[in-house]
Write a protein that holds these residues in place. Structure first.
Motif, short mmCIF file in Angstrom:
data_model
loop_
_atom_site.label_atom_id
_atom_site.label_comp_id
_atom_site.label_asym_id
_atom_site.label_seq_id
_atom_site.Cartn_x
_atom_site.Cartn_y
_atom_site.Cartn_z
N VAL A 109 -76.05 -15.89 -12.99
CA VAL A 109 -76.85 -16.54 -11.61
C VAL A 109 -78.13 -17.05 -12.71
O VAL A 109 -79.41 -16.03 -13.15
N ASP A 166 -79.73 -21.88 -9.83
CA ASP A 166 -78.31 -21.43 -8.97
C ASP A 166 -79.17 -21.11 -8.05
O ASP A 166 -79.37 -21.27 -6.75
N PRO A 215 -72.51 -26.03 -9.30
CA PRO A 215 -73.05 -24.94 -9.61
C PRO A 215 -73.80 -25.08 -7.86
O PRO A 215 -74.15 -24.19 -7.41
N ALA A 268 -73.45 -22.33 -5.13
CA ALA A 268 -74.52 -21.53 -4.50
C ALA A 268 -74.14 -20.94 -3.49
O ALA A 268 -74.54 -20.92 -2.30
#
Length: 124
Positions: free
Chosen positions: A40, A44, A85, A89
């Protein structure tokens, strides 16, 4: 009997229990080697907070598209690179219980949702 499923710390998808993880299931955090390498990132985390900020500015019944977060975080020419991404998320936020992912107004499983999605605040 398999232990309860977990959520990948990187992509937010459900990690399916595997026999080879039997001894160290408690320490499994990622669904694949690719997710373990990716982890992460700060982008992110920025996408997660942007999703929550965008939802906070809208009516409680409203939803956003992952592209809204990607455009807010990315540059005008490279926001498309942030689409996956942004979806990751959103899946992590679903696992945290903060948002829901919908398609055609119905809540869907984020691990299996394909195609266009919307993100809204959790209603439960």
């Amino acid at each position: 009997m398999a232990p309860p499923a977990k959520t990948c710390a990187s992509c937010g998808r459900t990690i399916q229990w595997r026999k080879k993880w039997e001894r160290d299931w408690d320490s499994v955090r990622f669904c694949s080697a690719a997710c373990r390498r990716r982890g992460v990132t700060t982008v992110d985390a920025q996408l997660e907070s942007t999703i929550l900020e965008l939802l906070a500015r809208r009516a409680s019944t409203s939803s956003i598209c992952p592209s809204d977060a990607a455009r807010a975080v990315g540059q005008p020419d490279d926001w498309r690179d942030l689409m996956e991404p942004a979806r990751r998320a959103a899946r992590r936020l679903v696992a945290a219980g903060e948002v829901e992912i919908t398609q055609h107004g119905h809540v869907v499983d984020p691990s299996t949702a394909a195609g266009p999605i919307r993100i809204r605040r959790s209603r439960s």
